[in-house]
Scaffold this motif. Sequence first.
Motif, PDB file in Angstrom:
ATOM      1  N   ARG A  37      73.602 138.162 104.574  1.00  0.00           N
ATOM      2  CA  ARG A  37      73.854 137.605 103.252  1.00  0.00           C
ATOM      3  C   ARG A  37      72.997 138.161 102.077  1.00  0.00           C
ATOM      4  O   ARG A  37      73.665 138.564 100.995  1.00  0.00           O
ATOM      5  N   ASP A  38      71.790 138.454 102.236  1.00  0.00           N
ATOM      6  CA  ASP A  38      71.017 139.034 101.404  1.00  0.00           C
ATOM      7  C   ASP A  38      71.467 140.539 101.077  1.00  0.00           C
ATOM      8  O   ASP A  38      71.450 140.865 100.059  1.00  0.00           O
ATOM      9  N   TRP A  39      71.833 141.097 102.182  1.00  0.00           N
ATOM     10  CA  TRP A  39      72.323 142.510 101.937  1.00  0.00           C
ATOM     11  C   TRP A  39      73.557 142.449 100.909  1.00  0.00           C
ATOM     12  O   TRP A  39      73.572 143.101 100.063  1.00  0.00           O
ATOM     13  N   ALA A  40      74.636 141.483 101.473  1.00  0.00           N
ATOM     14  CA  ALA A  40      75.829 141.436 100.727  1.00  0.00           C
ATOM     15  C   ALA A  40      75.654 140.720  99.189  1.00  0.00           C
ATOM     16  O   ALA A  40      76.178 141.378  98.295  1.00  0.00           O
ATOM     17  N   GLU A  41      74.555 139.947  98.944  1.00  0.00           N
ATOM     18  CA  GLU A  41      74.487 139.409  97.763  1.00  0.00           C
ATOM     19  C   GLU A  41      73.509 139.900  96.800  1.00  0.00           C
ATOM     20  O   GLU A  41      73.562 139.875  95.345  1.00  0.00           O
ATOM     21  N   ILE A  42      72.356 140.641  97.182  1.00  0.00           N
ATOM     22  CA  ILE A  42      71.418 141.053  96.555  1.00  0.00           C
ATOM     23  C   ILE A  42      71.423 142.687  96.557  1.00  0.00           C
ATOM     24  O   ILE A  42      71.463 143.436  95.470  1.00  0.00           O
ATOM     25  N   GLN A  43      71.463 143.390  97.517  1.00  0.00           N
ATOM     26  CA  GLN A  43      71.012 144.586  97.872  1.00  0.00           C
ATOM     27  C   GLN A  43      72.184 145.619  97.736  1.00  0.00           C
ATOM     28  O   GLN A  43      72.074 146.809  97.156  1.00  0.00           O
ATOM     29  N   GLU A  44      73.290 145.410  98.424  1.00  0.00           N
ATOM     30  CA  GLU A  44      74.352 146.319  98.551  1.00  0.00           C
ATOM     31  C   GLU A  44      74.972 147.054  96.855  1.00  0.00           C
ATOM     32  O   GLU A  44      75.014 147.907  96.801  1.00  0.00           O
ATOM     33  N   ARG A  45      74.768 145.920  96.146  1.00  0.00           N
ATOM     34  CA  ARG A  45      75.424 146.300  94.745  1.00  0.00           C
ATOM     35  C   ARG A  45      74.573 147.374  94.217  1.00  0.00           C
ATOM     36  O   ARG A  45      75.013 148.076  93.175  1.00  0.00           O
ATOM     37  N   MET A  46      73.317 147.640  94.600  1.00  0.00           N
ATOM     38  CA  MET A  46      72.392 148.637  93.968  1.00  0.00           C
ATOM     39  C   MET A  46      72.862 150.141  93.696  1.00  0.00           C
ATOM     40  O   MET A  46      72.771 150.960  93.044  1.00  0.00           O
ATOM     41  N   LEU A  47      73.937 150.247  94.947  1.00  0.00           N
ATOM     42  CA  LEU A  47      74.503 151.567  94.829  1.00  0.00           C
ATOM     43  C   LEU A  47      75.836 151.777  94.197  1.00  0.00           C
ATOM     44  O   LEU A  47      76.400 152.782  94.306  1.00  0.00           O
ATOM     45  N   VAL A  48      76.236 150.623  93.513  1.00  0.00           N
ATOM     46  CA  VAL A  48      77.682 150.755  93.002  1.00  0.00           C
ATOM     47  C   VAL A  48      77.668 152.027  91.956  1.00  0.00           C
ATOM     48  O   VAL A  48      78.840 152.826  91.982  1.00  0.00           O
ATOM     49  N   PRO A  49      76.769 152.458  91.144  1.00  0.00           N
ATOM     50  CA  PRO A  49      76.755 153.806  90.444  1.00  0.00           C
ATOM     51  C   PRO A  49      77.131 154.812  91.298  1.00  0.00           C
ATOM     52  O   PRO A  49      77.847 155.754  90.693  1.00  0.00           O
ATOM     53  N   LEU A  50      76.674 154.885  92.446  1.00  0.00           N
ATOM     54  CA  LEU A  50      76.727 156.117  93.251  1.00  0.00           C
ATOM     55  C   LEU A  50      78.381 155.992  93.752  1.00  0.00           C
ATOM     56  O   LEU A  50      78.936 157.078  93.686  1.00  0.00           O
ATOM     57  N   TYR A  51      78.893 154.950  94.053  1.00  0.00           N
ATOM     58  CA  TYR A  51      79.947 154.851  94.662  1.00  0.00           C
ATOM     59  C   TYR A  51      81.093 155.063  93.317  1.00  0.00           C
ATOM     60  O   TYR A  51      81.941 155.964  93.732  1.00  0.00           O
ATOM     61  N   GLU A  52      80.663 154.707  92.245  1.00  0.00           N
ATOM     62  CA  GLU A  52      81.622 155.170  91.263  1.00  0.00           C
ATOM     63  C   GLU A  52      81.608 156.358  90.783  1.00  0.00           C
ATOM     64  O   GLU A  52      82.847 157.075  90.549  1.00  0.00           O
ATOM     65  N   ALA A  53      80.625 157.105  90.737  1.00  0.00           N
ATOM     66  CA  ALA A  53      80.446 158.578  90.299  1.00  0.00           C
ATOM     67  C   ALA A  53      81.187 159.235  91.550  1.00  0.00           C
ATOM     68  O   ALA A  53      81.780 160.299  90.905  1.00  0.00           O
ATOM     69  N   VAL A  54      81.213 159.058  92.769  1.00  0.00           N
ATOM     70  CA  VAL A  54      81.734 159.876  93.642  1.00  0.00           C
ATOM     71  C   VAL A  54      83.295 159.521  93.575  1.00  0.00           C
ATOM     72  O   VAL A  54      83.942 160.482  93.528  1.00  0.00           O
ATOM     73  N   TYR A  55      83.674 158.568  93.629  1.00  0.00           N
ATOM     74  CA  TYR A  55      85.137 158.137  93.437  1.00  0.00           C
ATOM     75  C   TYR A  55      85.828 158.851  92.176  1.00  0.00           C
ATOM     76  O   TYR A  55      86.935 159.306  92.124  1.00  0.00           O
TER      77      TYR A  55
END
Length: 291
Positions: A26-44
């Motif tokens: 839950r901590d991964w999903a609610e806190i940490q995973e979103r830190m890489l959103v800029p990477l996902y968006e840039a690649v897509y």
Amino acid sequence: MTSTLVRRHRPCHAPSWTADAHARTRDWAEIQERMLVPLYEAVYERLDVGAGTRLLGLGCGSGLALLIAAARGAAVCGVDTDERRLELARERLTAAGAPSDPARPPRLGLGGPESPCAREAAADAAFTVVTAFEPLSALGAGSPGATVPAAASALTAAVAHTERGGAVVLAGWGPPERCATSGVLRVGARLADPMCSPARWRPCGRDDLEELAARAGLRPDGSGRVACPFGYADMDSAVRGLLSTGLFDAAEQVTDPIQVRKEITEALHPHQRVDGTVWMPNVFRYLICRV
């Protein structure tokens, strides 16, 4: 960006939570995973991911990267070795109703690129994009040398499901001097020694991604760097988020989990602002290859 990355989370004071795998997920999903959103968006954005894209996410975690791709119109398939994270990914994709076309339901499966769900999705139509946003863990290359061939083998298996000319994306940490979090992650590496666990963090070498691509028979076709700051609402959220990555698991097995948490907190103090938030600028690098 601060308002996006820094968010309040439920406090978790009991020391027993460190052994609770569900809490970590839950901590991964609610806190940490979103830190890489800029990477996902840039690649897509660079690959123009959208309708017509058939995407395979290796090490998809709790599905945030898949959800973003699906929102752009892509048909998504994800595999991961963590069953708890996969369950959260299913919840997310189902709740979001992604994709809107029932003929292209998202597929999620336990394991790697040779899992049944990946084979079934590829049987319908070969993938056009394969992502390994955390290849040093998703492909088993977390420790130097010995596991790189295994990671290349897993990547080769994914390539077998990808159409000719399709894109394969590898990503990793940028130079340590440009990643403030690297100093904190070294705490786990130091405490875990001499276990040499595959989940132990190590700096990403300048040519690590290229070496992995070459071993899998892929042709580099561009690269980029993306700023991915790690921002947390408070010290407790920062510690919980970092622990949820699994990069401190080996350290907790060797030492006392309370001691690991204490040393992480000490390493984070230089990054804590006067308002209590924790902010660490980082740079991630991605490599685009062609099949």
